[in-house]
Design a protein around this motif. Structure first.
Motif, PDB file in Angstrom:
ATOM      1  N   ALA A 478       0.596   7.963   9.406  1.00 60.58           N
ATOM      2  CA  ALA A 478       1.096   7.802   8.049  1.00 60.58           C
ATOM      3  C   ALA A 478       1.880   6.497   7.945  1.00 60.58           C
ATOM      4  N   LEU A 479       2.696   6.213   8.958  1.00 59.95           N
ATOM      5  CA  LEU A 479       3.486   4.989   8.943  1.00 59.95           C
ATOM      6  C   LEU A 479       2.579   3.762   8.920  1.00 59.95           C
ATOM      7  N   ILE A 480       1.505   3.824   9.708  1.00 60.43           N
ATOM      8  CA  ILE A 480       0.590   2.680   9.743  1.00 60.43           C
ATOM      9  C   ILE A 480       0.060   2.395   8.343  1.00 60.43           C
ATOM     10  N   PHE A 481      -0.186   3.469   7.587  1.00 57.67           N
ATOM     11  CA  PHE A 481      -0.692   3.295   6.219  1.00 57.67           C
ATOM     12  C   PHE A 481       0.409   2.843   5.264  1.00 57.67           C
ATOM     13  N   ILE A 482       1.578   3.536   5.388  1.00 58.41           N
ATOM     14  CA  ILE A 482       2.614   3.354   4.373  1.00 58.41           C
ATOM     15  C   ILE A 482       3.388   2.055   4.560  1.00 58.41           C
ATOM     16  N   VAL A 483       3.736   1.734   5.805  1.00 59.51           N
ATOM     17  CA  VAL A 483       4.587   0.568   6.036  1.00 59.51           C
ATOM     18  C   VAL A 483       4.043  -0.710   5.380  1.00 59.51           C
ATOM     19  N   PRO A 484       2.764  -1.028   5.582  1.00 64.39           N
ATOM     20  CA  PRO A 484       2.281  -2.255   4.937  1.00 64.39           C
ATOM     21  C   PRO A 484       2.411  -2.214   3.420  1.00 64.39           C
ATOM     22  N   LEU A 485       2.169  -1.015   2.848  1.00 64.98           N
ATOM     23  CA  LEU A 485       2.264  -0.884   1.390  1.00 64.98           C
ATOM     24  C   LEU A 485       3.699  -1.130   0.919  1.00 64.98           C
ATOM     25  N   VAL A 486       4.647  -0.475   1.628  1.00 70.96           N
ATOM     26  CA  VAL A 486       6.048  -0.618   1.267  1.00 70.96           C
ATOM     27  C   VAL A 486       6.476  -2.070   1.430  1.00 70.96           C
ATOM     28  N   MET A 487       6.077  -2.657   2.538  1.00 77.86           N
ATOM     29  CA  MET A 487       6.444  -4.045   2.804  1.00 77.86           C
ATOM     30  C   MET A 487       5.990  -4.944   1.660  1.00 77.86           C
ATOM     31  N   LYS A 488       4.795  -4.632   1.210  1.00 75.08           N
ATOM     32  CA  LYS A 488       4.225  -5.443   0.129  1.00 75.08           C
ATOM     33  C   LYS A 488       5.085  -5.312  -1.130  1.00 75.08           C
ATOM     34  N   ARG A 489       5.471  -4.056  -1.443  1.00 75.61           N
ATOM     35  CA  ARG A 489       6.327  -3.804  -2.612  1.00 75.61           C
ATOM     36  C   ARG A 489       7.652  -4.549  -2.485  1.00 75.61           C
ATOM     37  N   VAL A 490       8.276  -4.360  -1.288  1.00 72.95           N
ATOM     38  CA  VAL A 490       9.609  -4.921  -1.075  1.00 72.95           C
ATOM     39  C   VAL A 490       9.568  -6.433  -1.227  1.00 72.95           C
ATOM     40  N   ARG A 491       8.592  -7.029  -0.632  1.00 70.13           N
ATOM     41  CA  ARG A 491       8.502  -8.483  -0.693  1.00 70.13           C
ATOM     42  C   ARG A 491       8.169  -8.965  -2.097  1.00 70.13           C
ATOM     43  N   GLY A 492       7.743  -8.035  -2.916  1.00 75.50           N
ATOM     44  CA  GLY A 492       7.424  -8.412  -4.293  1.00 75.50           C
ATOM     45  C   GLY A 492       6.033  -9.009  -4.367  1.00 75.50           C
ATOM     46  N   THR A 493       5.765  -9.585  -5.463  1.00 76.25           N
ATOM     47  CA  THR A 493       4.411 -10.081  -5.708  1.00 76.25           C
ATOM     48  C   THR A 493       4.221 -11.506  -5.227  1.00 76.25           C
ATOM     49  N   GLY A 494       5.294 -12.151  -4.768  1.00 80.93           N
ATOM     50  CA  GLY A 494       5.227 -13.579  -4.461  1.00 80.93           C
ATOM     51  C   GLY A 494       4.424 -13.930  -3.226  1.00 80.93           C
ATOM     52  N   THR A 495       4.156 -12.950  -2.342  1.00 76.05           N
ATOM     53  CA  THR A 495       3.559 -13.315  -1.065  1.00 76.05           C
ATOM     54  C   THR A 495       2.065 -13.631  -1.139  1.00 76.05           C
TER      55      THR A 495
END
Lengths: 511, 323
Positions: A478-495
């Motif tokens: 679950a972490l493998i799936f969720i972490v990248p998604l969360v990271m993406k959210r946290v970093r915002g749309t700028g990346t």
């Protein structure tokens, strides 16, 4: 302190000229059978079993240990040079190893395999000394639900190697799963997809599939293009590993060991799964993702360390519980029984001298392998300068020999040819080879563990999360799936679009 | 499932056998015989077949004797080959109860009863084995619980359907009045995995050859509730099923067959060779060393036994929808 003293005494036993000779014979024989596809250490040890009637127990086990480690190592040589994996555990090595060889880096690939095997084997052996009894008792607590979870994790990881085209990746994956289904159903004994041919009811051996897809497929592909394309001359390259190679190899060696050892110690672990997990991990962690699929040294170093570490891990349940986790261990146990030696917790006390001699000989065998193989690496590498028609003729010869040797059936040669044609077609249509090979390895085991779990629980699906290890693995997934998604959210749309798309930026594995 | 390899048997066998005797005149054994093994090197039939051949060579009963493995479908492929070699009177095949069942589960016509029976060599008793911490203290405890909840009781064995570890619990079930088809049987990949499942208490009960777990039984890591032979087994600390009022005896046996349609004289010669082997000191030593139980019968007697076994296995498997 006791262990240390025991080990020293073990070295004293193992280093007598006679036993050293047995170790040498074992390592040479092991390497030889490892190099020849289809002939494995289990078979060799089985056929040498009769000598146990005539020699000292210590000598016999020292030789068997040499064969076992040698076989694990030897498989890498043909994988790298000829794209013809000798053992199922060295299938993954062929992926990057052979690409390295084609880029003129065969010597480096062979060297990183040799040193990685040495490092992993030594660490693994040291771990046996330290933890054998503890690990073994913990390992038997794992049941089918845990194995199923671990294999699901591996299957999830497959998505990382699907290649640039997900569609082609999945086609290849499902082809592999289909091939894996052939044979008698393990639980009910009904034949599936065997077309009424009894020879298919044992399933298709992974060595036959790998050799066909890798070696025969490639030979046909080359033959089809030989006249149209100018000869690519394989560059000679440097004979030894450079500073950069060392820097890129040592972490994969250690990580590979960390994967291999516990899997070896698990009753249903095996040597194939850790090589595959190691490969996927290295691919994720590398600083040179662009090289994967074109000959990345990490992709050889990790899996080779993993398969040797798993060989060491196998000895843990064998010595401390009398529990064989693979065919070689089973036959070594039979030999022990022949001498009246009973493995188990009492073994270290009752036959301490023998166990320590065996463990010392594992260290010696490991060192011998390194001494034997490292200087040979540049010599082997020159083999690739053979003109291509002869080289591929040789590859086809080895491939056929290997496929035949698996079961000594002509039928396997036919299978080799059919699957070789499939390999050619896969190259023609750009289907990546790796997902298919992994599916062939993983599919049947995944099914077996699932069905076993459900059978034992009378069809209650909640059994799948009834074991702590299984739950932990699912959380990891679950972490493998969720972490990248969360990271993406946290970093915002700028990346930008490729922040989470690291798996998509891969070079195709097929050619 | 995982490891299936074969080796250039001849060369290595040659190495280990160098120095063995040559012919001793014009007797029956002086012809060059071949022994077919129906599974891969290291397996049970391989061990029995190769040991028998080694004893015959070392005792100078026969000259060099070639051993080869024909792998496939748990012995069905080898069995078909034996039947196809009708009339070949220099070929022998090692086989056992597992091959009888495999022929049915693989829907092959190469029934063992078609071949020429030569001799039964050894047998092994099966055991009803439970984890050390199992609540069942006796076979009666177990049977009572089993009858109460057939599907909930997990039974494991080291053979795939049709093999001895699978047939045995089915026959026990029938003997105590449980429908074999209801038995919740899970096959494991050999004795090692079964042992792991027992040590980890993943199974309620396992059926397996007792020889596999001698040491674990001695150490008290697993317990035996009953054994399948005529008499209680030494060291098992458990009664025979018969003594526990379950009318069943069951043994996993191994023997030697020849192709069909060989002459009566030649058949007698082959039987004599095995008789000589059986009477030799070498074979007695092997039996003691391997803890194999002698079950030597030859010719007609073995043929009758084989037919009975064939029918018994067929009945059980038909009931399960496997034949």
């Amino acid at each position: 302190m006791d262990a240390w003293q025991g080990l020293m005494e073990g070295f004293a036993t193992a280093l007598t000229p006679m036993n050293l000779l047995f170790a040498c014979i074992g390592v040479l024989l092991g390497t030889a059978v490892g190099v020849l596809p289809g002939i494995g250490p289990a078979m060799t040890v089985a056929l040498l079993l009769p000598i146990t009637y005539n020699v000292e127990p210590a000598s016999a086990f020292i030789m068997f240990a040499g064969i076992y480690y040698g076989g694990m190592y030897g498989g890498s040589t043909t994988s790298i040079l000829l794209n013809t994996p000798g053992e199922s555990s060295s299938v993954i090595t062929a992926l990057e190893g052979n690409k390295m060889a084609k880029a003129g880096r065969a010597a480096q690939a062979l060297a990183t395999a040799a040193i990685g095997s040495f490092v992993a084997g030594s660490i693994g052996t040291a771990l046996i000394v330290a933890f054998a009894p503890t690990i073994a008792t913990a390992a038997v607590q794992l049941g089918a639900p845990s194995y199923f979870a671990i294999m699901m994790l591996a299957l999830v990881a497959v998505t990382a190697v699907l290649g640039s085209s997900k569609l082609r990746g999945f086609i290849s994956l499902f082809l592999g799963l289909a091939i894996g289904l052939v044979g008698a159903d393990l639980l009910t004994g009904q034949n599936r997809m065997t077309l009424g041919v009894p020879l298919l009811s044992d399933g298709i051996d992974i060595v036959v599939v790998a050799v066909a897809i890798f070696a025969v497929g490639e030979a046909l592909w080359v033959a089809a293009h030989l006249r149209r394309r100018p000869l690519e001359v394989i560059p000679v390259g440097r004979p030894w590993m450079g500073k950069e190679d060392w820097k890129r190899s040592w972490m994969p060696w250690l990580r590979g060991t960390a994967f291999g050892f516990p899997f070896g110690a698990l009753p249903a672990g095996g040597a194939e799964l850790p090589t595959f997990l190691s490969y996927v991990t290295e691919k994720k962690l590398t600083k040179h993702p662009e090289e994967f699929g074109k000959g990345a040294i990490e992709g050889v170093a990790g899996p080779e360390a993993a398969n040797n570490a798993s060989a060491a891990g196998t000895l843990v349940p064998m010595l401390s519980l009398g529990l064989p986790t693979n065919a070689t261990a089973a036959i070594m146990l039979a030999a022990m029984a022949g001498y009246g030696i009973q493995p188990g917790p009492a073994l270290f006390e009752e036959n301490g001298d023998l166990v320590w001699a065996l463990i010392a000989s594992l260290f010696i065998g490991n060192a011998l392998l390194l001494i034997l193989n490292l200087p040979l690496a540049p010599v082997w590498a020159r083999l690739l300068r053979t003109p291509r028609p002869y080289l591929y003729a040789g590859i086809l010869f080895f491939a056929s020999l290997g496929a035949y040797a698996v079961n000594l059936q002509w039928f396997d040669l036919l299978l080799l040819l059919v699957l070789g044609l499939l390999g050619l077609l896969m190259r023609r249509f750009g289907l990546p080879v790796l997902p298919m090979i992994i599916a062939v390895i993983l599919g049947p085991r995944l099914e077996y563990q699932l069905r076993q779990a459900l059978q034992l629980s009378s069809g209650d699906w909640s059994t799948l999360w009834s074991e702590p290890v299984a739950i932990i693995v699912y959380i990891c997934m679950a972490l493998i799936f969720i972490v990248p998604l969360v990271m993406k959210r946290v970093r915002g749309t700028g990346t930008g679009p490729d922040a989470a798309g690291s798996t998509a930026a891969e070079s195709p594995d097929g050619r | 499932m995982v490891h299936r390899r074969a080796f250039l048997a001849g060369s290595l066998a040659g190495l280990t056998l160098a120095g063995c005797g040559v012919t001793r005149g014009e007797n029956a054994g002086s012809r060059r015989l071949r022994m077919m093994i129906p599974n891969r090197p290291g397996g049970g039939y391989d061990l029995t077949g190769r040991t028998a051949v080694r004893v015959m060579e070392e005792e100078k009963i026969t000259p060099r004797f070639e051993v080869f493995n024909v792998v496939g479908a748990s012995g069905t492929v080898a069995m078909a080959r034996l039947i196809n070699e009708a009339g070949n009177d220099n070929l022998l095949q090692c086989m056992g109860l597992g091959v009888v069942g495999a022929v049915y589960t693989n829907k092959s016509d190469a029934r063992v009863s078609i071949a020429t029976p030569i001799a039964r060599l050894i047998e092994e008793v099966e055991g009803v084995v439970v984890p050390a911490d199992s609540p069942f203290k006796s076979i009666d405890d177990f049977v009572a619980a089993w009858k109460a909840d057939v599907k909930g009781m997990t039974v494991g064995g080291g053979s795939s359907p049709g093999g001895p570890d699978h047939l045995f619990p089915m026959e026990v079930a029938r003997a105590v009045g449980i429908k074999p088809a209801d038995v919740n049987y899970t096959p494991y990949d050999g004795g090692g995995e079964i042992l792991a499942a027992l040590l980890g208490s993943k199974l309620d009960m396992a059926t397996t050859g007792l020889g596999e777990f001698t040491e674990q039984i001695k150490q008290g890591k697993v317990r035996v509730l009953a054994t399948s032979g005529e008499k209680a087994q030494k060291g098992a600390h458990a009664p025979a099923l018969k003594d526990a009022a379950i009318a069943l005896t069951f043994t996993n046996w191994r023997g030697i067959l020849a192709p069909p349609e060989i002459s009566t004289e030649r058949r007698q010669e082959l039987i004599d060779l095995l008789q000589q082997m059986h009477d030799s000191q070498g074979w007695k030593d092997v039996l003691a060393e391997r803890e194999w139980t002698d079950a030597f019968v030859t010719g007609e007697e073995f043929g009758t036994f084989l037919k009975a076994q064939d029918e018994r296995v067929a009945t059980t498997l038909k009931e399960l929808g496997l034949a």
